[in-house]
Write a protein that holds these residues in place. Structure first.
Motif, short mmCIF file in Angstrom:
data_model
loop_
_atom_site.label_atom_id
_atom_site.label_comp_id
_atom_site.label_asym_id
_atom_site.label_seq_id
_atom_site.Cartn_x
_atom_site.Cartn_y
_atom_site.Cartn_z
N GLY A 1 0.82 -1.21 0.00
CA GLY A 1 0.00 0.00 0.00
C GLY A 1 0.85 1.25 0.00
N THR A 2 1.90 1.25 0.83
CA THR A 2 2.81 2.40 0.90
C THR A 2 3.47 2.63 -0.46
OG1 THR A 2 3.29 1.71 3.16
CG2 THR A 2 4.74 3.36 2.20
N PHE A 3 3.86 1.53 -1.08
CA PHE A 3 4.54 1.58 -2.37
C PHE A 3 3.65 2.24 -3.43
CE2 PHE A 3 5.75 -1.03 -6.26
CZ PHE A 3 6.93 -0.35 -6.48
N ILE A 4 2.40 1.78 -3.48
CA ILE A 4 1.46 2.33 -4.46
C ILE A 4 1.21 3.82 -4.15
CG2 ILE A 4 -0.92 2.16 -5.32
CD1 ILE A 4 0.94 -0.05 -6.35
N ASP A 5 1.08 4.16 -2.87
CA ASP A 5 0.89 5.57 -2.51
C ASP A 5 2.06 6.43 -2.99
OD1 ASP A 5 -1.48 4.97 -1.35
OD2 ASP A 5 -0.75 5.00 0.71
N HIS A 6 3.28 5.93 -2.79
CA HIS A 6 4.46 6.68 -3.24
C HIS A 6 4.44 6.87 -4.75
CE1 HIS A 6 7.41 5.81 0.30
NE2 HIS A 6 6.27 6.33 0.68
N LEU A 7 4.17 5.75 -5.45
CA LEU A 7 4.26 5.79 -6.90
C LEU A 7 3.21 6.70 -7.52
CD1 LEU A 7 4.87 2.17 -8.20
CD2 LEU A 7 6.36 4.13 -8.42
N PHE A 8 1.99 6.59 -6.99
CA PHE A 8 0.87 7.25 -7.64
C PHE A 8 0.46 8.54 -6.93
CE2 PHE A 8 0.63 2.96 -9.23
CZ PHE A 8 0.31 3.15 -10.56
N ALA A 9 1.44 9.17 -6.25
CA ALA A 9 1.12 10.39 -5.51
C ALA A 9 0.46 11.44 -6.43
CB ALA A 9 2.37 10.95 -4.87
N ASP A 10 0.89 11.48 -7.70
CA ASP A 10 0.34 12.50 -8.61
C ASP A 10 -0.73 11.96 -9.55
OD1 ASP A 10 2.23 14.17 -7.49
OD2 ASP A 10 3.75 13.65 -9.01
N GLU A 11 -1.10 10.70 -9.41
CA GLU A 11 -2.05 10.08 -10.33
C GLU A 11 -3.17 9.39 -9.56
OE1 GLU A 11 -1.80 9.97 -13.68
OE2 GLU A 11 0.23 10.75 -14.01
N PRO A 12 -4.02 10.17 -8.88
CA PRO A 12 -5.02 9.55 -8.00
C PRO A 12 -5.97 8.58 -8.73
CG PRO A 12 -5.42 11.91 -8.27
CD PRO A 12 -4.08 11.63 -8.86
N GLU A 13 -6.32 8.88 -9.98
CA GLU A 13 -7.27 8.00 -10.68
C GLU A 13 -6.63 6.65 -10.97
OE1 GLU A 13 -8.88 9.94 -14.10
OE2 GLU A 13 -9.57 11.64 -12.87
N ALA A 14 -5.37 6.71 -11.46
CA ALA A 14 -4.67 5.47 -11.74
C ALA A 14 -4.47 4.67 -10.46
CB ALA A 14 -3.31 5.77 -12.39
#
Lengths: 366, 298
Positions: free
Chosen positions: A82-95
């Motif tokens: 979950g943390t990983f996905i949050d980091h990666l997609f910080a600027d892409e909320p829809e994705a």
């Protein structure tokens, strides 16, 4: 300010690696270096004993001897995806929302080995930049494959950066008839494979994989940036690998396996720490045995303890000799067996034992 | 409230999956179970993932009747893929594809599933022979066992679905596989073991058949401890040294008391608990098999 020095401690399970890493960090902090101890697979016992929570926040270790020089990072493996996905997609909320709902992602979330290490390393990379640390001690997971996390950022970056993503995306479209099959002789092999894969995996897997990869491709730049820093820290000039072992056959196999694996990665262990390998009886045991005659019960206990020590020392001598032949350049630091109940007391005792050897364990680049 | 009556341990399923966190002596216990099985029934299989060195060492010289199989990820994927693609050549073609190679290298669930499928094939090819599997360390092993059901849920159809379904029905299912958990007699390790038992029972729904508490410390003489305490309290020249001895003996006593208390907790649960004593140097699988037999295993 320059990057911190990094010591990576690796070894099999049950050799006292986590305790040794904590003791090493404590010894560095005690001699004045601002130190971060990172435990990839946190043992609650030790975290509790050191008064550190298992969280992805860097926390000060509340030990009076080290003031504010010893800090700990013990991220929870169960939360890392979950943390990983949050980091990666910080600027892409829809994705991000699409990925979290993707069935393939849900299935992979707790099976994805390496993701936890990657998340931990991203946290380390941040701490290395912002934390002002002199030294970072990384306690890897107790596994022969623990070292492989060094290569994981690169493997994932290859996957996301290569042709695989667009090919899978195309495969999903072609499988559903939305795109034409590739033409020409060269593409025959590829077309054949596509046909096979679509037949074998079924349309759902192909579609979920394609969706997931499509979204991951959106954040590829960010991913590469996150992982590059981790790779620099782990593979650069300022890192040293310490192998931790104990005088058991399993630990021997593990340490030789890890030495080989490090060499395959172009790395060399800087030193080996051999736990439970006291060469002499403890001073107190000698004092008791050499002093005036004691009662039979106490003598019997002392004899039993000495027999155990000799058994450990004999096994440790054998292992030392073998490691000396196999890794002639790597000094061996032998530590005694500390038998007390409280884990923090073991850490304190071992940190005292490690104090004279710190320069042996630190990387050369200083 | 009266405690429920203890039921005698159920017999083990054809596949015995040995789990536990790293460093608890999982490999030695797995080798001992296979040795015991071979001694009792003439034949057994020990499956190991990795390079095979650990199992070979744990089995030692005298392991007549134990077939030691080593499964590597690459072989497992090849083995699992061959029936899917219809032939080894087609499987090789597909697996060697430019896009598949990085995918397989980075997608771990595929390897895990392939390893389980390999175990299923080993069990299916040897009816009546018990197959003991030395599983990877805890967290990872539970995730492994879940891959088949998860795959079945989202694939819905096709040969991959059928593979997941086969693994879920014929291996990761009650009656097909028994879980043996290896643990250490330390309070926090035991707490983690209880959590593991619950987690495995919840998903994938397998009951832990046996808990092996490894390296149970034998208490040193109480008389020696009493004498050391008296000497420490005497204030003589050796008082300091005696105090150090007392702390060693107390640590050992605490460890054996902790082990006894934990044993009681486990004994109340549905699984049989076997103890293996602490040895100062490596015990062989035959030593451990002998101890397990004394605990009622056979």
């Amino acid at each position: 300010m320059s990057d911190p020095l990094v010591i990576v401690c690796a070894g099999g399970g049950g050799v006292g690696k986590t305790t040794t890493s904590a003791a090493l960090a404590l010894a560095l902090a005690a001699r004045g270096q601002r130190t971060l101890i990172v435990t990839i697979d946190p043992a609650r016992r030790l975290a509790g004993a050191m008064g550190v929570p298992i969280t992805d926040v860097v926390t000060r270790v509340p030990l009076p001897a080290v003031g504010d020089r010893l800090w700990a990072l013990m991220p929870d493996p169960r939360r890392s995806m979950g943390t990983f996905i949050d980091h990666l997609f910080a600027d892409e909320p829809e994705a991000r929302a699409r990925v979290l709902a993707n069935k393939l992602y849900i299935g992979l979330a707790d099976a994805a080995a390496g993701v936890h290490e990657l998340v931990a390393m991203n946290l380390v990379a941040r701490a290395a930049t912002d934390g002002g640390f002199d030294v970072i001690v990384i306690d890897t997971a107790p596994s022969r494959h623990a070292i492989d996390f060094v290569t994981y950022p690169g493997r994932l970056a290859d996957l996301l950066g290569g042709r695989t993503v667009s090919w899978i995306a195309g495969l999903a479209q072609r499988a559903s008839g939305e795109a034409p099959a590739p033409k020409g002789l060269l593409s025959w092999g590829t077309g054949r494979v596509e046909h096979l894969l679509a037949r074998v995996t079924g349309p759902n897997l192909v579609r979920d994989t394609a969706d997931l990869f499509g979204d991951l491709a959106l954040v590829r730049e960010r991913f590469v940036a996150l992982t590059r820093r981790a790779s620099e820290l782990l593979l650069g000039e300022r890192v040293a690998y310490a192998l931790v072992a104990a005088p058991t056959a399993a630990a021997r196999d593990d340490v030789l396996f890890l030495a080989t694996r490090l060499e395959e990665l172009g790395l060399r262990p800087r030193a080996v720490v051999l736990n439970r390998a006291d060469t002499h009886p403890a001073p107190w045991a000698r004092a008791l045995r050499e002093g005036p005659a004691l009662g039979p019960a106490i003598t019997e206990v002392l004899d039993a303890l000495e027999q155990e020590r000799v058994a450990r020392a004999t096994a440790a001598d054998g292992l030392s000799g073998e490691l000396g032949r196999r890794l002639p350049w790597a000094p061996i630091v032998r530590l005694p067996y500390v038998e007390v109940s409280a884990p923090e007391a073991i850490v304190a005792a071992l940190s005292g034992e490690l104090a004279p050897h710190l320069d042996t364990l630190l990387p050369d680049a200083r | 409230m009266t405690p429920p009556p203890r039921t005698p341990p159920r017999s083990l399923a054809p596949a015995v999956l040995v789990m536990g966190k790293g460093g608890v002596g999982k490999t030695t216990v797995a080798a001992a179970l296979a040795t015991l099985e071979a001694e009792t029934r003439g034949r057994a299989v020990l499956v190991e993932f990795g390079d095979g060195e650990s199992g070979r060492r744990a089995l030692g010289a005298g392991h007549r009747g134990v077939e030691h199989l080593v499964i590597t990820p690459a072989e497992a994927i090849q083995r699992g893929a061959t029936p899917l693609f219809g032939s080894a050549t087609l499987a090789k073609l597909a697996l060697g594809n430019f896009a598949m190679r990085p995918l397989l290298r980075a997608a771990p669930a595929v390897r895990e599933l392939a390893m389980l499928e390999s175990v299923r094939q080993v069990v299916a090819a040897r009816p009546g022979v018990r197959v003991v599997v030395d599983m990877p360390a805890t967290g990872h092993a539970v995730a492994w066992l879940r891959t088949a059901k998860q795959g079945r849920e989202f694939l819905a159809s096709g040969p991959m679905f059928e593979l997941c379904d086969r693994v879920a029905r014929e291996l990761v299912a009650p009656g097909c596989a028994s879980i043996v958990v290896v643990t250490l007699p330390e309070r926090l390790v035991l707490e983690e073991t209880l959590e593991l038992c619950e987690s495995v029972a919840r998903d994938p729904g397998l009951e832990v058949a046996r808990v092996v508490v490894n390296r149970v410390p034998l208490p040193l003489s109480r008389e020696g401890l009493a004498d050391a305490r008296a000497l420490a309290a005497s204030g003589g020249a050796l008082a300091g040294a005696a105090a150090a001895l007392v702390s060693v003996l107390e640590a050992r006593e605490a460890a054996s008391e902790g082990a006894a208390a934990a044993m009681e907790v486990f004994a109340r649960g549905p699984h049989a608990v076997w103890r293996v004593p602490l040895a100062p140097v490596d015990p062989t699988s035959r030593d451990v098999a002998r101890w397990l037999r004394a605990e009622g295993a056979a």
